[in-house]
Scaffold this motif. Structure first.
Motif, PDB file in Angstrom:
ATOM      1  N   GLU A  61      -8.455  -1.378   0.299  1.00  0.00           N
ATOM      2  CA  GLU A  61      -8.159  -0.670   0.692  1.00  0.00           C
ATOM      3  C   GLU A  61      -7.809   0.478  -0.137  1.00  0.00           C
ATOM      4  OE1 GLU A  61      -5.364  -0.896   4.375  1.00  0.00           O
ATOM      5  OE2 GLU A  61      -6.219  -3.486   3.757  1.00  0.00           O
ATOM      6  N   LEU A  62      -7.895   0.020  -1.728  1.00  0.00           N
ATOM      7  CA  LEU A  62      -6.986   0.852  -2.682  1.00  0.00           C
ATOM      8  C   LEU A  62      -7.916   0.725  -3.752  1.00  0.00           C
ATOM      9  CD1 LEU A  62      -5.168   3.023  -2.511  1.00  0.00           C
ATOM     10  CD2 LEU A  62      -3.164   1.332  -3.870  1.00  0.00           C
ATOM     11  N   THR A 114      -1.658   6.006  -4.424  1.00  0.00           N
ATOM     12  CA  THR A 114      -2.865   6.670  -4.879  1.00  0.00           C
ATOM     13  C   THR A 114      -3.452   6.331  -6.065  1.00  0.00           C
ATOM     14  OG1 THR A 114      -3.115   8.569  -3.822  1.00  0.00           O
ATOM     15  CG2 THR A 114      -4.517   5.790  -2.250  1.00  0.00           C
ATOM     16  N   LEU A 152       1.190  -1.146  -0.103  1.00  0.00           N
ATOM     17  CA  LEU A 152       0.159  -0.040   0.025  1.00  0.00           C
ATOM     18  C   LEU A 152       1.124   1.338   0.289  1.00  0.00           C
ATOM     19  CD1 LEU A 152      -2.535  -1.062   2.557  1.00  0.00           C
ATOM     20  CD2 LEU A 152      -2.887  -0.123  -0.212  1.00  0.00           C
ATOM     21  N   GLN A 176      -4.463   6.492  -9.818  1.00  0.00           N
ATOM     22  CA  GLN A 176      -5.354   5.694 -10.042  1.00  0.00           C
ATOM     23  C   GLN A 176      -5.138   4.813 -11.598  1.00  0.00           C
ATOM     24  OE1 GLN A 176      -8.824   6.439 -10.004  1.00  0.00           O
ATOM     25  NE2 GLN A 176      -8.705   8.070  -8.646  1.00  0.00           N
ATOM     26  N   LEU A 193      -6.135  -5.315  -1.164  1.00  0.00           N
ATOM     27  CA  LEU A 193      -5.154  -4.341  -1.428  1.00  0.00           C
ATOM     28  C   LEU A 193      -6.269  -3.642  -2.597  1.00  0.00           C
ATOM     29  CD1 LEU A 193      -2.770  -6.354  -3.346  1.00  0.00           C
ATOM     30  CD2 LEU A 193      -2.231  -4.079  -1.768  1.00  0.00           C
ATOM     31  N   LYS A 194      -7.517  -4.067  -2.809  1.00  0.00           N
ATOM     32  CA  LYS A 194      -8.599  -3.961  -3.285  1.00  0.00           C
ATOM     33  C   LYS A 194      -9.244  -2.904  -2.968  1.00  0.00           C
ATOM     34  CE  LYS A 194     -11.478  -2.490  -7.560  1.00  0.00           C
ATOM     35  NZ  LYS A 194     -10.440  -2.087  -8.333  1.00  0.00           N
ATOM     36  N   SER A 236      -9.066   2.119  -6.299  1.00  0.00           N
ATOM     37  CA  SER A 236      -9.143   3.053  -7.269  1.00  0.00           C
ATOM     38  C   SER A 236      -7.475   1.885  -8.047  1.00  0.00           C
ATOM     39  CB  SER A 236      -7.981   3.950  -7.210  1.00  0.00           C
ATOM     40  OG  SER A 236      -6.779   3.960  -6.976  1.00  0.00           O
ATOM     41  N   LEU A 237      -6.955   0.592  -7.787  1.00  0.00           N
ATOM     42  CA  LEU A 237      -6.021  -0.176  -7.831  1.00  0.00           C
ATOM     43  C   LEU A 237      -6.856  -1.144  -9.233  1.00  0.00           C
ATOM     44  CD1 LEU A 237      -3.240  -0.670  -6.745  1.00  0.00           C
ATOM     45  CD2 LEU A 237      -3.867  -2.535  -5.465  1.00  0.00           C
TER      46      LEU A 237
END
Ligand code: GLN
Length: 284
Positions: free
Chosen positions: A132-133, A109, A105, A111, A129-130, A135-136
């Motif tokens: 918590e983030l 961030t 992480l 895009q 991961l998806k 846009s990933l």
């Protein structure tokens, strides 16, 4: 008997059988039977437990004492606050592996970032991961179709759609489309074959495929380091979990293969558990 009495007795049975954290396991089992959580269970400790409930509870204690791990008995394991389904087809996500997510992480961030999680198993790392983030863009592969079925179910429950992560079945990179990633993560099997027999009884109940990393435990690690070079963007990062004793050796392999800025991250017990390297420009 009251809930409190049942818990005290159950804890004593587990402790006598040499189970770690007997109070925690007893509470998890009873909460599971009563379809509640541990916090709410405490508030009900003066309540009487129905006979069927007591029998079911004893049955779960028997399974735990016989060596089954708590996560498989409950069919659940919490990972970074996510309630994951686990079955004997997947490795039980460990708190140590949360270090891998944390390290990943730090990528930021942006895009446009894309990630690939190899040996995804239950999907723990990819889904966290998806989650918590968001846009990933996350891809995840595993050689085991049975593990992927669990991962897809977890994504459906926790992300709203199994399509939120692109799951691919196959050996490491073989099912992965020809795109370049900002980030590749992996918790590959890394236990040396000769050390498998000495693992805790509970761990030996987990899929060998997810544990056995060959003679020195690094068979998959080497293949990942090699393969990742043609799947990472310039400056893209490879992050892998491994045994603290393997870190120096992995660092040398990474260097030899042109990775730079190699660093490690510590697990909860302060040991190096995750290694990170940036793919060198010369290998693009
Ligand atoms: N951390 C696991 C263990 O201690 C090993 C997991 C793996 O090989 N990826 O047994």
């Amino acid at each position: 008997m009251t809930i409190r009495e049942v818990l005290t007795q159950g804890t004593a049975r587990l402790r006598k059988a040499g189970i770690d954290n007997p109070g925690l396991d007893a509470a998890l089992f009873l909460a599971f039977i009563l379809k509640t959580n541990r916090e709410k269970l405490i508030l009900r400790d003066a309540e009487a437990l129905h006979e069927d409930g007591a029998e079911d509870f004893a049955g779960l204690l028997d399974r735990r004492i016989a060596g089954e791990c708590t996560a498989y008995i409950l069919g659940r394991k919490e990972f970074r606050g996510l309630d994951l389904i686990v079955t004997p087809d997947v490795l039980v996500p460990r708190p140590d592996t949360e270090t891998l997510v944390e390290a990943a992480l730090t990528i930021g961030t942006d895009q446009e970032l894309t990630a690939l999680d190899l040996c995804t198993g239950s999907g723990a790392v990819a889904i966290a991961l998806k989650h918590e983030l968001p846009s990933l863009e996350v891809y995840a592969s595993d050689i085991s179709a049975k593990a992927l079925a669990v991962a897809r179910e977890n994504a459906r429950r926790l992300l709203g759609s199994d399509g939120a992560v692109h799951f691919l079945q196959g050996d490491l990179f073989s099912p992965v489309p020809e795109i370049r990633f900002s980030l590749i993560t992996a918790n590959p099997p890394y236990v040396a074959s000769g050390e498998i027999a000495a693992l805790a009884r509970e761990v030996r109940g987990e899929p060998l495929l997810a544990l056995d990393g060959g003679k020195d435990g690094l068979d998959l690690v080497r293949r990942i380091i090699d393969g990742a070079r043609s799947y990472l963007l310039p400056g893209g990062r490879l992050l892998m979990e491994a045994d603290p004793r393997q870190m120096a050796g992995i660092s040398l392999i990474l260097e030899k293969k042109g990775y730079r800025d190699i660093r490690t991250y510590q697990d909860l017990s302060g040991q190096d558990r995750v290694i990170d390297g940036i793919a060198g420009c010369d290998v693009q």
